[in-house]
Each structure stands twice: as C-alpha cells, then as structure tokens.
Design an enzyme around this catalytic site. Structure first.
Site, PDB file in Angstrom:
ATOM      1  CB  CYS A   9      -0.954   0.023   1.152  1.00 15.76           C
ATOM      2  SG  CYS A   9      -0.213   0.038   2.714  1.00 15.76           S
ATOM      3  NE  ARG A  15      -4.636   1.523   1.869  1.00 15.83           N
ATOM      4  CZ  ARG A  15      -4.447   2.343   0.516  1.00 15.83           C
ATOM      5  NH1 ARG A  15      -5.305   2.072  -0.303  1.00 15.83           N
ATOM      6  NH2 ARG A  15      -3.349   2.991   0.389  1.00 15.83           N
ATOM      7  CG  ASP A 126      -5.326   6.101   1.806  1.00 15.59           C
ATOM      8  OD1 ASP A 126      -5.524   5.870   3.176  1.00 15.59           O
ATOM      9  OD2 ASP A 126      -4.668   6.945   1.501  1.00 15.59           O
TER      10      ASP A 126
HETATM   11  P1  4NP Z   1      -1.751   2.593   4.006  1.00 14.17           P
HETATM   12  O1  4NP Z   1      -2.446   4.137   4.485  1.00 14.17           O
HETATM   13  O2  4NP Z   1      -1.323   3.142   2.604  1.00 14.17           O
HETATM   14  O3  4NP Z   1      -3.085   1.879   3.923  1.00 14.17           O
HETATM   15  O4  4NP Z   1      -1.059   2.286   4.880  1.00 14.17           O
HETATM   16  C1  4NP Z   1      -1.965   5.322   4.662  1.00 14.17           C
HETATM   17  C2  4NP Z   1      -1.063   5.672   5.588  1.00 14.17           C
HETATM   18  C3  4NP Z   1      -0.357   6.871   5.611  1.00 14.17           C
HETATM   19  C4  4NP Z   1      -0.748   7.834   4.963  1.00 14.17           C
HETATM   20  C5  4NP Z   1      -1.696   7.764   4.119  1.00 14.17           C
HETATM   21  C6  4NP Z   1      -2.402   6.379   3.793  1.00 14.17           C
HETATM   22  N1  4NP Z   1      -0.211   9.367   5.050  1.00 14.17           N
HETATM   23  O5  4NP Z   1      -0.590   9.949   4.201  1.00 14.17           O
HETATM   24  O6  4NP Z   1       0.758   9.316   5.792  1.00 14.17           O
END
Ligand code: 4NP
Length: 156
Positions: A9, A15, A126
């Site tokens: 991800c 995720r 997300d």
């Molecule tokens: P992930 O979610 O990609 O599912 O781990 C996110 C984690 C951090 C961020 C965005 C999505 N962020 O903007 O820091």
C-alpha cells in the site's frame, strides 16, 4: 520452496499489514500455515520503522485479530524476491511499476480486489483521512479478498 506474496500500500501502516495478517489467519484456519511466505511494504518511506496505525489495530482487535507489524518501504529487490505482488490501489500499482521497466516483473503485480467477489478490480479505499467506518470497510474487503486469494493459490 514457499510461494512468496508481497502486499503493498502507500504507508505500510493501514491496509497492507492488515492484508498480511488476514492472509496468515486464513492460512492457519485452513491448516496451511507456513505454506506461503507473506510480507508487506509501502511505496513511500514516511512511516518506515513504525507499528501499524492504531485505528487499524483497534478495528482489527474488535474483529478478533491481533498482530505485530513494523513498516518498511517497497524496494526494487522485492520485485525479484516475490512471486506475486498484490497492490491495494492503482496509485500503488503505478508506483511499484515505476521502479522497473521490465514487463516480466510488471506481470507479477495485481490489484487486491481482483479477488473480491463484491468489487472486482476496484481500489481498496485509503482509510487514512476518514472515520472508523472506513477502517471497518477495509477490514471486510481485505478479509474476503485474502480468503479468496488463498483459495486461488492453494487450491487453484
Ligand atoms: P496505508 O494508509 O497506505 O493503507 O498504510 C496510509 C498511511 C499513511 C498515509 C496515507 C495512507 N499518510 O498520508 O501518511
């Protein structure tokens, strides 16, 4: 030789760590533990070294799942090491593919919801900027998608 699956991800704190934990739970429940080598990574390194997002952990615990995680960034070398690279959304797909121009390697990359009977080929949303219902939605999507992926890999 274990078949190796990498879940990817953006931040590797919401995720993809959950996808790994759920896949391993399905493996265990089907008597297939350690049949596959599973890992997860993020396309950016903003959260490298951190544990999973507390909202992800809280929601997982509500659903009876507890897991340990340490975030890391997806690297070009993972492309060689892993047999299958499962990305959560199209942005992850573009980021991963941009690391190499080798079309053979690109063939290893597939969207998670390719295995979701309720949303074939859509993105796993997300949950970062949303409320708790987004984390529950992601849990349900990943629970059924990783179960279907395991069935596909183990029983064809
Ligand atoms: P992930 O979610 O990609 O599912 O781990 C996110 C984690 C951090 C961020 C965005 C999505 N962020 O903007 O820091």
């Amino acid at each position: 030789m274990q078949f190796k699956v990498m879940f990817v991800c953006l931040g590797n704190i919401c995720r993809s760590p959950l996808a790994k934990a759920l896949f391993e739970k399905h493996e265990y429940e089907n008597g297939l533990q350690n049949r596959f080598y599973i890992d997860s990574a993020g396309t950016n390194r903003n959260h490298a070294g951190e544990g999973a997002d507390r909202r992800t952990l809280l929601n997982a615990r509500k659903n009876g799942l507890v897991f340990y995680h340490e975030a890391k960034q997806f690297k070009l070398s993972h492309f060689e090491t892993f047999d299958l690279i499962v990305v959560m959304d199209r942005s992850n797909e573009n980021n991963v593919k941009s690391l190499s121009a080798d079309m053979e390697l690109h063939k290893k990359v597939h969207l998670m919801r390719k295995w979701d009977i309720h949303g074939t080929n859509e993105d796993v949303p997300d949950p970062w900027y949303g409320g708790p219902e987004g984390f529950e939605e992601v849990f349900q999507i990943l629970n059924r998608s990783t179960a279907a992926l395991l069935r596909d890999l183990a029983f064809g």
